[in-house]
Design an enzyme around this catalytic site. Structure first.
Site, PDB file in Angstrom:
ATOM      1  N   ASN A   1       0.889  -1.170   0.000  1.00  0.00           N
ATOM      2  CA  ASN A   1       0.000   0.000   0.000  1.00  0.00           C
ATOM      3  C   ASN A   1       0.926   1.217   0.000  1.00  0.00           C
ATOM      4  O   ASN A   1       1.497   1.557   1.035  1.00  0.00           O
ATOM      5  CB  ASN A   1      -0.880  -0.043   1.255  1.00  0.00           C
TER       6      ASN A   1
ATOM      7  N   LYS B   1       0.296   4.293  -0.273  1.00  0.00           N
ATOM      8  CA  LYS B   1      -0.274   5.522   0.311  1.00  0.00           C
ATOM      9  C   LYS B   1       0.098   6.710  -0.568  1.00  0.00           C
ATOM     10  O   LYS B   1       0.131   6.575  -1.793  1.00  0.00           O
ATOM     11  CB  LYS B   1       0.185   5.691   1.766  1.00  0.00           C
TER      12      LYS B   1
ATOM     13  N   HIS C   1      -9.563   1.591   4.707  1.00  0.00           N
ATOM     14  CA  HIS C   1      -8.292   1.673   5.440  1.00  0.00           C
ATOM     15  C   HIS C   1      -8.481   2.609   6.639  1.00  0.00           C
ATOM     16  O   HIS C   1      -9.230   3.583   6.569  1.00  0.00           O
ATOM     17  CB  HIS C   1      -7.186   2.204   4.518  1.00  0.00           C
TER      18      HIS C   1
ATOM     19  N   GLU D   1      -6.789   4.919   7.758  1.00  0.00           N
ATOM     20  CA  GLU D   1      -6.531   6.349   7.485  1.00  0.00           C
ATOM     21  C   GLU D   1      -7.734   6.978   6.795  1.00  0.00           C
ATOM     22  O   GLU D   1      -8.049   8.153   7.017  1.00  0.00           O
ATOM     23  CB  GLU D   1      -5.250   6.485   6.632  1.00  0.00           C
TER      24      GLU D   1
ATOM     25  N   GLU E   1      -5.830  -4.844  10.305  1.00  0.00           N
ATOM     26  CA  GLU E   1      -4.742  -3.905  10.557  1.00  0.00           C
ATOM     27  C   GLU E   1      -5.000  -3.149  11.858  1.00  0.00           C
ATOM     28  O   GLU E   1      -5.763  -2.176  11.872  1.00  0.00           O
ATOM     29  CB  GLU E   1      -4.647  -2.894   9.416  1.00  0.00           C
TER      30      GLU E   1
ATOM     31  N   GLY F   1       2.332   1.994  10.693  1.00  0.00           N
ATOM     32  CA  GLY F   1       3.330   3.055  10.576  1.00  0.00           C
ATOM     33  C   GLY F   1       4.072   3.372  11.858  1.00  0.00           C
ATOM     34  O   GLY F   1       4.794   4.371  11.933  1.00  0.00           O
TER      35      GLY F   1
ATOM     36  N   SER G   1       3.134  -2.442  10.330  1.00  0.00           N
ATOM     37  CA  SER G   1       4.572  -2.585  10.592  1.00  0.00           C
ATOM     38  C   SER G   1       5.110  -3.977  10.276  1.00  0.00           C
ATOM     39  O   SER G   1       5.997  -4.475  10.973  1.00  0.00           O
ATOM     40  CB  SER G   1       4.895  -2.187  12.038  1.00  0.00           C
TER      41      SER G   1
ATOM     42  N   GLY H   1       2.707  -1.209   4.220  1.00  0.00           N
ATOM     43  CA  GLY H   1       2.889   0.199   3.886  1.00  0.00           C
ATOM     44  C   GLY H   1       4.364   0.517   3.719  1.00  0.00           C
ATOM     45  O   GLY H   1       4.958   0.283   2.668  1.00  0.00           O
ATOM     46  N   GLY H   2       4.973   1.030   4.778  1.00  0.00           N
ATOM     47  CA  GLY H   2       6.360   1.508   4.747  1.00  0.00           C
ATOM     48  C   GLY H   2       7.347   0.557   4.074  1.00  0.00           C
ATOM     49  O   GLY H   2       8.151   0.973   3.233  1.00  0.00           O
TER      50      GLY H   2
HETATM   51  P1  PGA Z   1       2.686   0.003   7.593  1.00  0.00           P
HETATM   52  O1  PGA Z   1       1.234   0.281   6.924  1.00  0.00           O
HETATM   53  O2  PGA Z   1       3.179  -1.285   6.993  1.00  0.00           O
HETATM   54  O3  PGA Z   1       3.510   1.187   7.200  1.00  0.00           O
HETATM   55  O4  PGA Z   1       2.465  -0.103   9.058  1.00  0.00           O
HETATM   56  C1  PGA Z   1       0.331  -0.759   6.678  1.00  0.00           C
HETATM   57  C2  PGA Z   1      -0.938  -0.190   6.086  1.00  0.00           C
HETATM   58  O5  PGA Z   1      -1.356   0.900   6.480  1.00  0.00           O
HETATM   59  O6  PGA Z   1      -1.562  -0.824   5.209  1.00  0.00           O
END
Ligand code: PGA
Length: 248
Positions: A7, A9, A92, A94, A164, A170, A210, A231-232
């Site tokens: 993802n 973002k 999601h 966010e 999640e 994050g 994470s 994500g990251g």
């Molecule tokens: P992250 O994000 O791996 O950076 O924690 C996961 C996500 O929001 O899908």
């Protein structure tokens, strides 16, 4: 086979993504896992061109549920179809927290996404406060019941779920393998009960929050965890490769 879906973002430039797909292509080719990347809308033409004929699956991070009309700033299913979109992340955390998306909106998007022939990646998860006050199961159940309203058993099979925990996204602090496994098993049990499904393996649930090279083995080796939404650690091919390389 596990699902490893990035993802992105609101990150990477056009030029960076171009390089990214070129590097990812042989890695996806060599992998037995499902490799996917969800990009910002504006990079769809690039994704559609560069992923064609490769083993990289691609999608976006949101979609609006109306057919067309006066919805300034929104993107419809038909617009996504023009670029061969395969997956759409929905609900999601966010989107829920910053953009105030409700379970009702997420549910309308789930219906529209399935109708359009895309794979919804339906995200659910509890906040830190909710976990600390033992509300996790209730919160997840509410999100599942709301998000899946009027979704048929046939269509349920088209959905990828992503558990999640909001506090793990994050932050660099993932859920423990035990917590992730226990919660994902619970998510599968709730869905199984809603639909009269006996075999939990028919329901696909990814873990997100994470997930990275140094915890991927312990988390993905849990029996009920079918992959990761990342994500990251999906932003650099070098990092993402450590996850894609998962064997198990
Ligand atoms: P992250 O994000 O791996 O950076 O924690 C996961 C996500 O929001 O899908």
């Amino acid at each position: 086979m596990k699902y490893l879906i990035g993802n992105h973002k609101m990150n990477l430039s056009y030029a960076e993504l171009e390089k990214y797909f070129a590097e990812l292509k042989p890695i996806a080719e060599a992998s037995d896992n499902f490799v996917g990347v969800c990009v910002p809308y504006v990079y769809l033409p690039l994704a559609s061109t560069m992923c064609k004929g490769t083993k990289i699956h691609f999608g976006v991070q949101n979609m609006y549920y109306a057919e067309k009309g006066a919805y300034t700033g929104e993107i419809s299913a038909n617009m996504l179809k023009d670029f061969d979109t395969q997956m759409v992340i929905l609900g999601h955390s966010e989107r829920r927290s910053i953009f105030k998306e409700t379970d009702e909106m997420v549910n309308l998007k789930v219906h529209k996404t399935i109708e359009a022939g895309f794979t919804p990646i339906l995200c659910i998860g509890e906040t830190k406060e909710e976990r600390e006050t033992n509300q996790t199961n209730d919160v997840l159940k509410t999100q599942l019941v709301g998000g899946l309203k009027d979704v048929s058993k046939d269509d349920l099979g088209k959905i990828l779920f992503a558990y999640e925990p909001v506090w793990a996204i994050g932050t660099g602090i993932s859920a423990t393998k035990e917590d992730a496994e226990e919660t994902i098993k619970y998510v599968k049990e709730v869905i199984a009960q809603m639909y009269g499904i006996e075999d939990l393996a028919q329901i696909v649930v990814l873990y997100g929050g994470s997930l990275k090279g140094d915890n991927v083995d312990e988390i993905l080796s849990q029996p009920h965890i079918d992959g990761g939404l990342i994500g990251g650690a999906s932003l650099k091919v070098e990092d993402f490769n450590k996850l894609i390389a998962y064997k198990g």
